[in-house]
Design a protein around this motif. Structure first.
Motif, PDB file in Angstrom:
ATOM      1  N   ARG A 156      -0.772  -0.989  42.840  1.00 49.17           N
ATOM      2  CA  ARG A 156       0.269  -1.937  43.261  1.00 49.17           C
ATOM      3  C   ARG A 156       0.451  -1.984  44.776  1.00 49.17           C
ATOM      4  O   ARG A 156       1.002  -2.933  45.305  1.00 49.17           O
ATOM      5  N   SER A 157      -0.015  -0.946  45.458  1.00 49.82           N
ATOM      6  CA  SER A 157       0.089  -0.976  46.921  1.00 49.82           C
ATOM      7  C   SER A 157      -1.214  -1.443  47.563  1.00 49.82           C
ATOM      8  O   SER A 157      -1.387  -1.342  48.772  1.00 49.82           O
ATOM      9  N   GLY A 158      -2.125  -1.983  46.735  1.00 52.46           N
ATOM     10  CA  GLY A 158      -3.322  -2.620  47.277  1.00 52.46           C
ATOM     11  C   GLY A 158      -4.559  -1.752  47.365  1.00 52.46           C
ATOM     12  O   GLY A 158      -5.550  -2.163  47.964  1.00 52.46           O
ATOM     13  N   ASP A 159      -4.553  -0.581  46.770  1.00 56.32           N
ATOM     14  CA  ASP A 159      -5.711   0.310  46.820  1.00 56.32           C
ATOM     15  C   ASP A 159      -6.844  -0.279  45.970  1.00 56.32           C
ATOM     16  O   ASP A 159      -6.732  -0.411  44.751  1.00 56.32           O
ATOM     17  N   ALA A 160      -7.949  -0.643  46.624  1.00 58.14           N
ATOM     18  CA  ALA A 160      -9.065  -1.301  45.940  1.00 58.14           C
ATOM     19  C   ALA A 160      -9.720  -0.401  44.902  1.00 58.14           C
ATOM     20  O   ALA A 160     -10.126  -0.864  43.832  1.00 58.14           O
ATOM     21  N   ALA A 161      -9.825   0.882  45.182  1.00 57.31           N
ATOM     22  CA  ALA A 161     -10.447   1.808  44.234  1.00 57.31           C
ATOM     23  C   ALA A 161      -9.616   1.920  42.955  1.00 57.31           C
ATOM     24  O   ALA A 161     -10.172   1.948  41.845  1.00 57.31           O
ATOM     25  N   ALA A 162      -8.307   1.970  43.091  1.00 52.49           N
ATOM     26  CA  ALA A 162      -7.429   2.042  41.920  1.00 52.49           C
ATOM     27  C   ALA A 162      -7.545   0.764  41.096  1.00 52.49           C
ATOM     28  O   ALA A 162      -7.599   0.807  39.862  1.00 52.49           O
ATOM     29  N   THR A 163      -7.610  -0.364  41.761  1.00 57.52           N
ATOM     30  CA  THR A 163      -7.755  -1.639  41.062  1.00 57.52           C
ATOM     31  C   THR A 163      -9.087  -1.702  40.323  1.00 57.52           C
ATOM     32  O   THR A 163      -9.137  -2.138  39.175  1.00 57.52           O
ATOM     33  N   ARG A 164     -10.154  -1.247  40.951  1.00 56.43           N
ATOM     34  CA  ARG A 164     -11.469  -1.211  40.284  1.00 56.43           C
ATOM     35  C   ARG A 164     -11.433  -0.323  39.050  1.00 56.43           C
ATOM     36  O   ARG A 164     -12.016  -0.652  38.015  1.00 56.43           O
ATOM     37  N   THR A 165     -10.748   0.809  39.159  1.00 60.42           N
ATOM     38  CA  THR A 165     -10.634   1.731  38.023  1.00 60.42           C
ATOM     39  C   THR A 165      -9.931   1.050  36.861  1.00 60.42           C
ATOM     40  O   THR A 165     -10.418   1.092  35.719  1.00 60.42           O
ATOM     41  N   LEU A 166      -8.805   0.421  37.112  1.00 62.32           N
ATOM     42  CA  LEU A 166      -8.073  -0.269  36.054  1.00 62.32           C
ATOM     43  C   LEU A 166      -8.906  -1.401  35.467  1.00 62.32           C
ATOM     44  O   LEU A 166      -8.948  -1.591  34.248  1.00 62.32           O
ATOM     45  N   ASN A 175      -4.664   2.105  25.571  1.00 65.32           N
ATOM     46  CA  ASN A 175      -5.083   3.237  24.733  1.00 65.32           C
ATOM     47  C   ASN A 175      -6.262   3.976  25.362  1.00 65.32           C
ATOM     48  O   ASN A 175      -6.320   5.206  25.316  1.00 65.32           O
ATOM     49  N   SER A 176      -7.179   3.244  25.968  1.00 68.63           N
ATOM     50  CA  SER A 176      -8.306   3.880  26.664  1.00 68.63           C
ATOM     51  C   SER A 176      -7.826   4.687  27.869  1.00 68.63           C
ATOM     52  O   SER A 176      -8.307   5.794  28.118  1.00 68.63           O
ATOM     53  N   LEU A 177      -6.891   4.119  28.616  1.00 71.52           N
ATOM     54  CA  LEU A 177      -6.349   4.820  29.786  1.00 71.52           C
ATOM     55  C   LEU A 177      -5.589   6.078  29.378  1.00 71.52           C
ATOM     56  O   LEU A 177      -5.673   7.101  30.060  1.00 71.52           O
ATOM     57  N   LYS A 178      -4.870   6.021  28.255  1.00 68.94           N
ATOM     58  CA  LYS A 178      -4.113   7.186  27.786  1.00 68.94           C
ATOM     59  C   LYS A 178      -5.034   8.339  27.409  1.00 68.94           C
ATOM     60  O   LYS A 178      -4.646   9.499  27.513  1.00 68.94           O
ATOM     61  N   LYS A 179      -6.246   8.022  26.981  1.00 65.43           N
ATOM     62  CA  LYS A 179      -7.208   9.075  26.633  1.00 65.43           C
ATOM     63  C   LYS A 179      -7.716   9.798  27.882  1.00 65.43           C
ATOM     64  O   LYS A 179      -8.110  10.952  27.809  1.00 65.43           O
ATOM     65  N   LYS A 180      -7.702   9.117  29.000  1.00 67.63           N
ATOM     66  CA  LYS A 180      -8.257   9.673  30.237  1.00 67.63           C
ATOM     67  C   LYS A 180      -7.201  10.261  31.169  1.00 67.63           C
ATOM     68  O   LYS A 180      -7.442  11.259  31.830  1.00 67.63           O
ATOM     69  N   TYR A 181      -6.012   9.642  31.228  1.00 68.20           N
ATOM     70  CA  TYR A 181      -5.009  10.012  32.230  1.00 68.20           C
ATOM     71  C   TYR A 181      -3.737  10.566  31.604  1.00 68.20           C
ATOM     72  O   TYR A 181      -3.257  10.034  30.608  1.00 68.20           O
ATOM     73  N   SER A 182      -3.195  11.589  32.246  1.00 71.91           N
ATOM     74  CA  SER A 182      -1.851  12.042  31.888  1.00 71.91           C
ATOM     75  C   SER A 182      -0.872  10.985  32.385  1.00 71.91           C
ATOM     76  O   SER A 182      -1.231  10.120  33.199  1.00 71.91           O
ATOM     77  N   THR A 183       0.355  11.051  31.929  1.00 72.54           N
ATOM     78  CA  THR A 183       1.363  10.090  32.360  1.00 72.54           C
ATOM     79  C   THR A 183       1.529  10.123  33.876  1.00 72.54           C
ATOM     80  O   THR A 183       1.566   9.080  34.531  1.00 72.54           O
ATOM     81  N   GLN A 184       1.608  11.321  34.443  1.00 75.75           N
ATOM     82  CA  GLN A 184       1.800  11.450  35.895  1.00 75.75           C
ATOM     83  C   GLN A 184       0.585  10.933  36.668  1.00 75.75           C
ATOM     84  O   GLN A 184       0.734  10.230  37.664  1.00 75.75           O
ATOM     85  N   ALA A 185      -0.611  11.272  36.201  1.00 72.73           N
ATOM     86  CA  ALA A 185      -1.823  10.811  36.891  1.00 72.73           C
ATOM     87  C   ALA A 185      -1.924   9.286  36.832  1.00 72.73           C
ATOM     88  O   ALA A 185      -2.312   8.642  37.810  1.00 72.73           O
ATOM     89  N   PHE A 186      -1.554   8.709  35.692  1.00 74.12           N
ATOM     90  CA  PHE A 186      -1.605   7.258  35.585  1.00 74.12           C
ATOM     91  C   PHE A 186      -0.538   6.608  36.465  1.00 74.12           C
ATOM     92  O   PHE A 186      -0.788   5.559  37.071  1.00 74.12           O
ATOM     93  N   ALA A 187       0.638   7.212  36.539  1.00 72.33           N
ATOM     94  CA  ALA A 187       1.690   6.682  37.408  1.00 72.33           C
ATOM     95  C   ALA A 187       1.195   6.628  38.857  1.00 72.33           C
ATOM     96  O   ALA A 187       1.442   5.656  39.574  1.00 72.33           O
ATOM     97  N   THR A 188       0.483   7.653  39.275  1.00 71.59           N
ATOM     98  CA  THR A 188      -0.073   7.683  40.631  1.00 71.59           C
ATOM     99  C   THR A 188      -1.114   6.585  40.811  1.00 71.59           C
ATOM    100  O   THR A 188      -1.110   5.868  41.817  1.00 71.59           O
ATOM    101  N   LEU A 189      -2.000   6.421  39.832  1.00 70.36           N
ATOM    102  CA  LEU A 189      -3.018   5.370  39.885  1.00 70.36           C
ATOM    103  C   LEU A 189      -2.370   3.988  39.950  1.00 70.36           C
ATOM    104  O   LEU A 189      -2.767   3.141  40.743  1.00 70.36           O
TER     105      LEU A 189
END
Length: 113
Positions: free
Chosen positions: A84-94, A65-79
């Protein structure tokens, strides 16, 4: 090739194309990346960390629910793809979004009456 044969061939190609498009979400990432994250990442990982299924679901619902407030569906899909491909910054964000929600659950567990 006569006109009827050409029209039928074109129609067949269009129908095959439409069938491929409607099946595409089933073969890759789910149509709803938030639900996909909840089901494939958040709840299983929270349970591996020692939370009950109910606690994991509660924390993950809050996180999504917190992520939905910040990200559009497409932006979240990219994140999610980056995570999932190992991006450390994306993992820190989640992880940052989940910390607030799971901290509350852990506080409730530690300080139950």
């Amino acid at each position: 090739m006569n006109k009827t044969h050409k029209a039928l061939t074109t129609l067949a190609v269009v129908l095959i194309g439409l069938g491929t498009m409607t099946l595409a979400p089933k073969s890759g990432m789910a149509a709803d990346p938030f639900k996909d994250f909840y089901d494939r990442n958040c709840v299983p990982e929270a349970q591996k960390a020692g939370l009950s299924k109910s606690e994991a679901q509660q924390g993950c619902t809050c996180t999504v629910n917190s992520l939905k407030k910040k990200y559009s569906t497409q932006a979240f899909a990219t994140l999610l793809t980056k995570h999932r491909s190992g991006d450390a910054a994306a993992t820190r964000t989640l992880r940052a979004y989940g910390e607030t929600c799971f901290d509350k659950i852990l506080d409730d567990l530690l300080f139950e009456n």
